[in-house]
Design a protein around this motif. Structure first.
Motif, mmCIF file in Angstrom:
data_model
loop_
_atom_site.group_PDB
_atom_site.id
_atom_site.type_symbol
_atom_site.label_atom_id
_atom_site.label_comp_id
_atom_site.label_asym_id
_atom_site.label_seq_id
_atom_site.Cartn_x
_atom_site.Cartn_y
_atom_site.Cartn_z
ATOM 1 N N VAL A 43 -16.939 -37.542 50.151
ATOM 2 C CA VAL A 43 -17.187 -37.958 48.767
ATOM 3 C C VAL A 43 -18.157 -39.136 48.726
ATOM 4 O O VAL A 43 -17.995 -40.111 49.460
ATOM 5 N N LEU A 44 -19.151 -39.034 47.850
ATOM 6 C CA LEU A 44 -20.071 -40.134 47.561
ATOM 7 C C LEU A 44 -19.772 -40.644 46.159
ATOM 8 O O LEU A 44 -19.770 -39.859 45.206
ATOM 9 N N VAL A 45 -19.505 -41.932 46.043
ATOM 10 C CA VAL A 45 -19.251 -42.532 44.732
ATOM 11 C C VAL A 45 -20.375 -43.519 44.436
ATOM 12 O O VAL A 45 -20.558 -44.512 45.146
ATOM 13 N N GLY A 53 -15.121 -45.722 38.848
ATOM 14 C CA GLY A 53 -15.707 -45.426 40.148
ATOM 15 C C GLY A 53 -14.792 -45.843 41.281
ATOM 16 O O GLY A 53 -14.544 -45.079 42.222
ATOM 17 N N LEU A 54 -14.271 -47.066 41.209
ATOM 18 C CA LEU A 54 -13.333 -47.555 42.214
ATOM 19 C C LEU A 54 -12.075 -46.691 42.226
ATOM 20 O O LEU A 54 -11.579 -46.309 43.305
ATOM 21 N N ALA A 55 -11.547 -46.373 41.060
ATOM 22 C CA ALA A 55 -10.340 -45.549 40.973
ATOM 23 C C ALA A 55 -10.580 -44.159 41.559
ATOM 24 O O ALA A 55 -9.695 -43.588 42.206
ATOM 25 N N SER A 56 -11.779 -43.620 41.363
ATOM 26 C CA SER A 56 -12.123 -42.314 41.947
ATOM 27 C C SER A 56 -12.119 -42.402 43.466
ATOM 28 O O SER A 56 -11.623 -41.509 44.163
ATOM 29 N N ARG A 57 -12.699 -43.479 43.989
ATOM 30 C CA ARG A 57 -12.768 -43.644 45.441
ATOM 31 C C ARG A 57 -11.365 -43.789 46.038
ATOM 32 O O ARG A 57 -11.060 -43.211 47.085
#
Length: 395
Positions: A43-45, A53-57
């Motif tokens: 995954v690239l965020v 974005g942080l929560a996705s990572r």
């Protein structure tokens, strides 16, 4: 040093490393408590250090042991000066990921630039081979175009006519009217250049050219619609034009990915306290009322809850549920008719005198300072704290 919150207008110019660490650990604990998630391996965020974005990572890494590369533009610490909160967030995230043997590396720089794009592509090729998911979550007020060299600055203005409505100074609790002048055509063009979909498309094009996208690849960018109450300054304003462009770009990207069975999505997320939203007139008052109503109804979510629901109930299903415009909607609880009707009723009553009882201004202020690592009961802010913190996987 003793680190205290120092605010300048709608931003906090200091951040606390231990508080930011606590914020990240809370999010990691939430994801771990929910069990294993089926999501892509690599995954690239882009825009990985704060908010969605942080929560996705975090959701990718600690929900499914995904390898993640994060791109962001944060201020590192200097002796006697704190880093920006995203720096400390990323340091805490990577420290925890590495403890558990999860691959996590980061690149700090201007994601709009060709230089940072190429540096990221080289890292992907060297370490991961191909990417299965790109999360695009940039929130920048300015962009220097990598081709023209022109510096574009976004604006928060209504289109057509000046706009007057209530807002709140969340530091003081004062509710007052604010008037915003109408934008120019140039304002619209600049805002679309910064916040529209062009850079997202450039990222995907570059990754595809270098054969760095896997088959069945997915990419998602985040948007917001909101209620009629805020549309003049948001969805029907300059930001709204940029979001329209971003959403149209999803279809363009999907067309370009047909040969690898790839797909681009827009996820429309709920209103949350962020550095960006705090600066938009009307929005802080709306969020203060919204939080009160959503908490009373047991449906309040933060970034991490939203991203968990996006991953488990939308984005990785065999058939991704979308609205008539092809958008994923995880703002569905915010936009429930009963929630919005109650918020509208409270809006009419909102004043400096009533807001403390009919809204959740305390919750708003707490979440605002949480963004910068402050107001956590578990952190002792009176003790000396080392402001110099390194990001373990920074390239």
């Amino acid at each position: 040093m003793i680190i205290e919150p120092k605010t300048r207008g709608f931003i906090c110019i200091t951040s606390h490393p231990k508080g930011c660490e606590k914020s990240v650990l809370n999010q990691i604990d939430y994801i771990k408590s929910k069990g294993k998630i089926e999501s892509p391996k690599n995954v690239l965020v882009i825009g990985a250090s704060t908010g969605f974005g942080l929560a996705s990572r975090i959701t990718s890494a600690f929900g499914s042991n995904s390898s993640t590369i994060g791109v962001f533009f944060e201020k590192p610490p200097l002796e006697g000066k704190t880093a920006s909160s995203g720096w400390y967030n990323t340091a805490a995230f990577e420290t925890e990921a590495h403890k558990e043997g999860i691959y996590a590396k980061s690149i700090n720089g201007d994601a709009f630039s060709n230089e940072i794009k190429q540096k990221t592509l080289e890292l992907i090729k060297k370490d991961l081979g191909q990417i299965d998911l790109v999360v695009y979550s940039l929130a920048s007020p300015v962009r220097t175009h990598p081709v023209s060299g022109i510096r574009h600055k976004s604006t928060l203005k209504p289109i057509g006519n000046a706009y007057t409505n209530k807002t709140v100074d969340f530091h003081t609790g004062e509710v007052k009217n604010i008037s915003i002048d109408a934008c120019t055509e140039e304002d619209i063009k600049n805002t679309v250049a910064v916040m529209g979909g062009e850079d997202w498309e450039m990222w995907i094009d570059e990754l595809k050219k270098k054969d760095l996208l896997s088959s069945n690849f997915k990419t998602v960018a985040y948007s917001y619609i909101g209620p009629k109450l805020t549309e003049a300054v948001y969805r029907k304003g300059t930001i709204g034009k940029a979001k329209d462009h971003l959403e149209k770009t999803a279809f363009t990207i999907t067309d370009s990915l047909k040969d690898i069975n790839g797909k681009a999505y827009i996820s429309v997320n709920k209103a949350l306290v962020t550095q960006s939203s705090s600066a938009i007139p009307v929005i802080p008052l709306y969020i203060s009322l919204l939080y009160k109503v959503m908490k009373e109804n047991g449906v309040q979510e933060g970034c991490i809850e939203q991203m968990h629901r996006l991953y488990t109930e939308r984005l990785f299903l065999d058939q991704v549920p979308t609205d008539s415009e092809g958008r994923i909607r995880i703002d569905d609880w915010e936009m429930r008719p009963d929630i919005q009707e109650k918020v509208s009723q409270l809006w009419e009553k909102a004043s400096t005198e009533t807001l403390s009882s009919i809204g959740d201004l305390k919750g708003y202020k707490t979440e605002f300072f949480n963004l910068f690592g402050f107001n956590y009961d578990e952190v002792d802010y009176k003790i000396e704290t080392n402001e110099i913190v390194n990001i373990p996987g920074l390239q």
